[in-house]
Design an enzyme around this catalytic site. Structure first.
Site, PDB file in Angstrom:
ATOM      1  N   ARG A  26      -4.467  23.793  22.152  1.00 39.32           N
ATOM      2  CA  ARG A  26      -3.832  23.427  23.341  1.00 39.32           C
ATOM      3  C   ARG A  26      -4.153  24.378  24.498  1.00 39.32           C
ATOM      4  NH1 ARG A  26       1.953  22.897  21.934  1.00 39.32           N
ATOM      5  NH2 ARG A  26       1.339  24.585  20.227  1.00 39.32           N
ATOM      6  N   ASN A  44       0.490  18.452  20.718  1.00 31.33           N
ATOM      7  CA  ASN A  44       0.254  18.154  19.421  1.00 31.33           C
ATOM      8  C   ASN A  44       1.055  17.206  19.278  1.00 31.33           C
ATOM      9  OD1 ASN A  44      -1.429  20.529  18.889  1.00 31.33           O
ATOM     10  ND2 ASN A  44       0.289  21.611  18.140  1.00 31.33           N
TER      11      ASN A  44
END
Length: 97
Positions: A26, A44
């Site tokens: 990320r 996520n």
């Protein structure tokens, strides 16, 4: 944004599978998107995947998609699902969710 500015812009929805959580995916995606002047978000997903929604120039979105197939060094990407959509202009920046 004017209609002229929206021309050549698109929205890309990515679902990235593999070893993509707990490896900085990320944060790397955030850096990549910022470098490419894209807006949207990355998060996520409970199933172990990473989801990215980004808007910007088609060329820069294609570069983000190409990057997503590799990810950061610790990641092991096994699949990237791409869905190309029309830009909505709803995002002003790129965020990690």
């Amino acid at each position: 944004m004017t209609t002229q500015k929206q021309a050549g812009r698109a929205r890309l929805h990515l679902i990235i599978s593999g070893r993509v959580q707990g490896v900085g995916f990320r944060f790397s995606a955030y850096d990549e998107a910022k470098d490419l002047a894209l807006a949207g978000w990355v998060r996520n997903i409970p199933g172990g995947e990473v989801e990215i929604v980004a808007e910007g120039s088609k060329e820069n979105l294609q570069m983000l998609a190409a990057w997503a197939h590799l990810g950061p060094p610790a990641a092991h990407v096994t699949e990237v699902r791409e869905d190309w959509l029309d830009s909505t202009g709803e995002f002003t920046e790129f965020r990690i969710r």
